[in-house]
Every structure is written in C-alpha cells, then in structure tokens.
Design a protein around this motif. Structure first.
Motif, mmCIF file in Angstrom:
data_model
loop_
_atom_site.group_PDB
_atom_site.id
_atom_site.type_symbol
_atom_site.label_atom_id
_atom_site.label_comp_id
_atom_site.label_asym_id
_atom_site.label_seq_id
_atom_site.Cartn_x
_atom_site.Cartn_y
_atom_site.Cartn_z
ATOM 1 N N LEU A 67 -2.423 37.899 2.107
ATOM 2 C CA LEU A 67 -3.524 37.784 1.159
ATOM 3 C C LEU A 67 -4.692 38.629 1.649
ATOM 4 N N LEU A 68 -5.213 39.503 0.771
ATOM 5 C CA LEU A 68 -6.282 40.442 1.102
ATOM 6 C C LEU A 68 -7.538 40.111 0.314
ATOM 7 N N ILE A 69 -8.696 40.135 0.991
ATOM 8 C CA ILE A 69 -9.968 39.917 0.302
ATOM 9 C C ILE A 69 -10.967 40.970 0.760
ATOM 10 N N HIS A 70 -11.627 41.590 -0.199
ATOM 11 C CA HIS A 70 -12.510 42.740 0.027
ATOM 12 C C HIS A 70 -13.928 42.302 0.383
ATOM 13 N N VAL A 120 -18.429 42.757 -0.096
ATOM 14 C CA VAL A 120 -19.435 42.626 -1.136
ATOM 15 C C VAL A 120 -19.537 43.919 -1.942
ATOM 16 N N GLY A 121 -19.529 43.779 -3.255
ATOM 17 C CA GLY A 121 -19.685 44.911 -4.145
ATOM 18 C C GLY A 121 -18.414 45.653 -4.460
ATOM 19 N N MET A 122 -17.315 45.278 -3.828
ATOM 20 C CA MET A 122 -16.048 45.948 -4.042
ATOM 21 C C MET A 122 -15.181 45.148 -5.027
ATOM 22 N N ARG A 123 -13.938 45.495 -5.108
ATOM 23 C CA ARG A 123 -12.972 44.809 -5.968
ATOM 24 C C ARG A 123 -11.594 45.014 -5.352
ATOM 25 N N LEU A 124 -10.594 44.340 -5.899
ATOM 26 C CA LEU A 124 -9.291 44.347 -5.228
ATOM 27 C C LEU A 124 -8.684 45.740 -5.102
#
Length: 277
Positions: free
Chosen positions: A37-40, A42-46
């Motif tokens: 599971l990947l989480i980016h 602030v201000g980004m997206r998947l």
C-alpha cells in the motif's frame, strides 16, 4: 467492502483508473501477490507513485491511495491531526480487507506510515519511509509552521515546493511539470489540513521506532533540505531492523527523479524476511 468505478482524467497528465472504498478513499490497484500500500505526500495524488506502480506491480499487489482531500478521496475534517490521518489509514485497510500489508509513504505519507507502524504493528509486514521527516530542528520547525499558517490567506503555494523539491536540471523537467500541475489542482482547505498535520507531526510517533520490529526502510535524497539524510539515518538507527539509503544527487521527489534506484531499493526491502533469523 469496495465500490468499483472508472474515474475521468482530472489532469493533462495520464490518469490512473480509480476505485472507491466505502470510507471514501480513492485508490488504484495493479498486480497480484503480497499487498503493498502506497501513500503520497501533501499536494500530490496517487499518480505520483506511477514508476513504482509499474515496476512493483509485476511481483506484488500494489495499491496506491489518494490521501484525504487529494485526488478523488473524501477530505477529513478541518484541522485534523496526524493521528486522524493514521486512523483514516487504518480505515483504508479495513475497507480493503487487508489484514497484513507492506506500507510505503512519501513525505506526509511517510509520517502516516510511521504512525501506522507504531499504532497497529500487527498489520504491518514491512514499512518504508521515503523522504520522511523526524524531529525537525527549531529553525526548520519554525519555517514549516510558518508555511502552514500562510495557507489560509495565501492559498496553495506552487512555486515554493517545486523550488525546494527539485534541482533545476533537464532530467527533472517532467516531474517538475507534473508536480506543479498536481499542486495547482489542490483544494485550499484540504491542503491546509494536510499541511498542518504534516507540519505538526514530525514528533508525534518519533519515540516509537525502537518498538517497530519489522523491516524498515528509510530513503531520501542527498540534497533534500527538509527530509534530510540525517533524519533518515537517525530513524534507521532507532528501528531494530532499520536501514537507511541516501540517493545521491536527488532531492525530495526522489521516487520520480530516480525511479530505477528507488525501485531497486524497494524490491530489496520487499524481499527482506519479515522476521529476523
């Protein structure tokens, strides 16, 4: 429980197909095998994980999630803390019926993953922090808190992060343009909430690393001025099975500017036995 649907592209860059979990989290899934599971940040997206999704989806079930209020995920309440984002992350695991999973986060996502490893270690096979922060010094703390406070009046800063996160070289041109585009799409309130949690969260779970016994990767760029090499080394020294890797010549968005090096390090991390011999 999961509701599957197809999202329309929201940027000029290629958009990845999203599904939607019951808790309002939007995610993209690729591959089969042990889940990652990947989480980016602030201000980004998947889509910021695109090189890792493509490379690691060959051997793993890779699930990249839009952070609350980013991409197409439902936002959290205004002024939510890092602990609230970690609780949301646990809700994602529940919604996707993931009992135990490898987790990797970038920047703010790294703080969330660190919190997850501290709060519910029984659900974490391995943890990786890319460009994570750890106990900022007073000068860095004051600077990030000032940036958080300015969002209400000044809105989302696009130029500042791009200047901090990238070198001004031709090889970084495409990641710079993508990052600028993603930042420009951010809702101000969602950005302020996430940035506030990021600014105030560098010490929230800092004391927990000695208790995190799973394989832990701490990776950053040699030129990252905020998520520094020293921070990565400090966390790795505290975690019983921690290891630090510094990618020379790169800054904050190292997974986009040095994808081959990052992918190789993540493959090695994912191949590390869960329990030490």
């Amino acid at each position: 429980m999961v509701v599957a649907t197809t999202s329309e592209p929201t940027t000029s860059a290629p958009s990845l197909r999203r599904q939607y979990a019951r808790n309002g989290a939007a995610y993209h899934e690729r591959g089969e095998g042990e889940p990652l599971l990947l989480i980016h940040g602030v201000g980004m997206r998947l889509e910021a994980w695109a090189p890792q999704i493509e490379a690691l989806g060959v051997s793993h079930r890779v699930i990249s999630v839009d952070m609350p209020g980013h991409g197409e995920s439902v936002p959290l309440a205004k002024d939510s803390s890092l602990a609230d984002f970690v609780a949301w992350f646990a809700g994602v695991l529940d919604a996707l019926r993931l009992d135990r999973v490898n987790i990797a986060g970038h920047s703010m996502g790294a703080l969330v993953c660190g919190g997850a490893a501290a709060r519910f270690p029984e659900r974490v096979r391995r943890v990786a922090l890319l460009n994570g922060v750890f106990r900022r010094d007073p000068v860095a703390k004051a600077a990030v808190m000032a940036r958080a406070a300015s969002i209400e009046e000044e809105g989302v800063d696009v130029d500042g992060p791009v200047q901090r996160w990238f070198s001004d070289d031709e090889e970084s041109r495409t990641p710079r343009l993508l990052t600028r585009r993603w930042l420009s799409l951010m809702d101000k309130d969602a950005y302020a909430t996430a940035y506030g949690a990021f600014a105030g969260g560098d010490s929230t779970y800092a004391d927990a690393w000695p208790t995190v016994t799973c394989p832990a990767l701490f990776l950053t760029g040699s030129g990252d001025p905020n998520s520094t090499p020293d921070m990565a080394r400090q966390m790795a020294a505290l975690a019983p099975r921690g290891i630090a890797h510094i990618v020379e010549g790169h800054r904050h968005m190292v997974n986009l500017t040095a994808p081959e090096a990052v992918n190789a390090l993540m493959r090695t991390w994912l191949a590390t036995p869960e329990t030490s011999s």
